[in-house]
Write a protein that holds these residues in place. Structure first.
Motif, PDB file in Angstrom:
ATOM      1  N   ASN A   9      -4.110   6.585  -5.717  1.00 22.62           N
ATOM      2  CA  ASN A   9      -4.990   5.799  -4.857  1.00 22.62           C
ATOM      3  C   ASN A   9      -4.530   5.968  -3.404  1.00 22.62           C
ATOM      4  O   ASN A   9      -3.859   5.097  -2.848  1.00 22.62           O
ATOM      5  N   ILE A  10      -4.898   7.090  -2.825  1.00 25.79           N
ATOM      6  CA  ILE A  10      -4.454   7.432  -1.478  1.00 25.79           C
ATOM      7  C   ILE A  10      -5.006   6.441  -0.455  1.00 25.79           C
ATOM      8  O   ILE A  10      -4.297   5.995   0.447  1.00 25.79           O
ATOM      9  N   LYS A  11      -6.269   6.084  -0.621  1.00 20.96           N
ATOM     10  CA  LYS A  11      -6.916   5.166   0.323  1.00 20.96           C
ATOM     11  C   LYS A  11      -6.174   3.826   0.386  1.00 20.96           C
ATOM     12  O   LYS A  11      -5.906   3.298   1.468  1.00 20.96           O
ATOM     13  N   LEU A  12      -5.811   3.281  -0.792  1.00 15.17           N
ATOM     14  CA  LEU A  12      -5.085   2.015  -0.834  1.00 15.17           C
ATOM     15  C   LEU A  12      -3.669   2.179  -0.276  1.00 15.17           C
ATOM     16  O   LEU A  12      -3.173   1.292   0.422  1.00 15.17           O
ATOM     17  N   ASP A  14       4.671   4.445   2.158  1.00 10.90           N
ATOM     18  CA  ASP A  14       5.326   5.675   2.611  1.00 10.90           C
ATOM     19  C   ASP A  14       4.577   6.929   2.178  1.00 10.90           C
ATOM     20  O   ASP A  14       4.755   7.990   2.766  1.00 10.90           O
ATOM     21  N   GLY A  15       3.766   6.797   1.117  1.00  8.21           N
ATOM     22  CA  GLY A  15       3.035   7.957   0.651  1.00  8.21           C
ATOM     23  C   GLY A  15       2.253   7.666  -0.610  1.00  8.21           C
ATOM     24  O   GLY A  15       2.183   6.527  -1.066  1.00  8.21           O
ATOM     25  N   ALA A  16       1.676   8.735  -1.158  1.00  8.66           N
ATOM     26  CA  ALA A  16       0.882   8.624  -2.383  1.00  8.66           C
ATOM     27  C   ALA A  16       1.189   9.809  -3.290  1.00  8.66           C
ATOM     28  O   ALA A  16       1.495  10.910  -2.814  1.00  8.66           O
ATOM     29  N   TYR A  17       1.081   9.551  -4.577  1.00  9.22           N
ATOM     30  CA  TYR A  17       1.313  10.553  -5.607  1.00  9.22           C
ATOM     31  C   TYR A  17      -0.027  10.886  -6.249  1.00  9.22           C
ATOM     32  O   TYR A  17      -0.762   9.991  -6.653  1.00  9.22           O
ATOM     33  N   ILE A  18      -0.351  12.181  -6.315  1.00 11.96           N
ATOM     34  CA  ILE A  18      -1.612  12.620  -6.909  1.00 11.96           C
ATOM     35  C   ILE A  18      -1.303  13.245  -8.269  1.00 11.96           C
ATOM     36  O   ILE A  18      -0.703  14.325  -8.338  1.00 11.96           O
ATOM     37  N   PRO A  19      -1.700  12.581  -9.359  1.00  8.07           N
ATOM     38  CA  PRO A  19      -1.409  13.129 -10.690  1.00  8.07           C
ATOM     39  C   PRO A  19      -2.171  14.424 -10.954  1.00  8.07           C
ATOM     40  O   PRO A  19      -3.151  14.740 -10.273  1.00  8.07           O
ATOM     41  N   SER A  20      -1.728  15.161 -11.948  1.00  4.94           N
ATOM     42  CA  SER A  20      -2.316  16.472 -12.243  1.00  4.94           C
ATOM     43  C   SER A  20      -3.798  16.387 -12.577  1.00  4.94           C
ATOM     44  O   SER A  20      -4.550  17.297 -12.264  1.00  4.94           O
ATOM     45  N   ILE A  26     -10.383  16.335  -3.376  1.00  4.03           N
ATOM     46  CA  ILE A  26      -9.871  16.719  -2.051  1.00  4.03           C
ATOM     47  C   ILE A  26     -10.484  15.869  -0.933  1.00  4.03           C
ATOM     48  O   ILE A  26     -10.310  16.176   0.242  1.00  4.03           O
ATOM     49  N   ASN A  27     -11.188  14.790  -1.288  1.00 10.04           N
ATOM     50  CA  ASN A  27     -11.803  13.929  -0.271  1.00 10.04           C
ATOM     51  C   ASN A  27     -10.780  13.361   0.704  1.00 10.04           C
ATOM     52  O   ASN A  27     -11.112  13.100   1.867  1.00 10.04           O
ATOM     53  N   HIS A  28      -9.551  13.148   0.259  1.00 10.09           N
ATOM     54  CA  HIS A  28      -8.527  12.556   1.124  1.00 10.09           C
ATOM     55  C   HIS A  28      -8.194  13.445   2.326  1.00 10.09           C
ATOM     56  O   HIS A  28      -7.607  12.978   3.293  1.00 10.09           O
TER      57      HIS A  28
END
Length: 172
Positions: free
Chosen positions: A59-62, A69-75, A80-82
């Motif tokens: 949840n990059i937006k949140l 500090d950052g976000a983790y994008i699972p596999s 790619i909207n972020h």
């Protein structure tokens, strides 16, 4: 310096208190239909007090909104909207992959580090040391070992080009 990434799915102050400053906490709780922002803020506050970095999974937006500090994008997340979002320079994106195709997706998503799994855990994504090394040499990205790392096999991480690692049970 070895960076360690500890995946949590609940807030347990004792487990966080046992971590050093090289440990990054990643909150991932996929069983919840809606993330509890108050809980995430509690974890953030506790991590900040302990000088430990805190990332939110999937949840990059949140993560941006809550100034993490950052976000983790699972596999499984191929979005790619972020890339249209603006975030501060200290905000980092990291993500996981299991094969070459997913590595290329993570590169296109702009992650700083790719978590390759599973290094030791024998599941459908099992890589082992040799396949892990082959995949990690395909990318110029920093690679983090994930999957089945324990106190018993920890020394085998020295066989890899990078000693950063991630896990759950290793830290508990």
């Amino acid at each position: 310096m070895i960076n360690k990434y500890y995946f949590i799915n609940k807030f347990d102050t004792n487990n966080i208190n046992n971590q050093d400053k090289q440990t990054v906490i990643i909150y991932r709780n996929y069983s919840l239909s809606k993330l509890d922002e108050d809980l995430i803020l509690k974890i953030k506050k506790h991590c900040k007090k302990r000088k430990i970095k805190f990332y939110l999974s999937n949840n990059i937006k949140l993560a941006i909104k809550l100034n993490l500090d950052g976000a983790y994008i699972p596999s499984f997340n191929r979005d790619i909207n972020h890339l249209a979002y603006s975030f501060k320079k200290t905000f980092n994106l990291i993500g996981s992959a299991h094969n070459l195709k997913e590595i290329r997706i993570k590169e296109s998503q702009g992650v700083k580090k790719i978590f390759l799994s599973s290094l030791f855990k024998k599941n459908k994504n099992f890589l082992g040391i040799n396949k892990f090394k082959l995949l990690s040499n395909i990318t110029k990205m920093c690679v983090v070992a994930l999957g089945g790392i324990s106190k018993n096999n920890f020394k085998r991480l020295g066989l890899l080009r990078n000693s950063d690692f991630a896990g759950i049970s290793f830290f508990e």
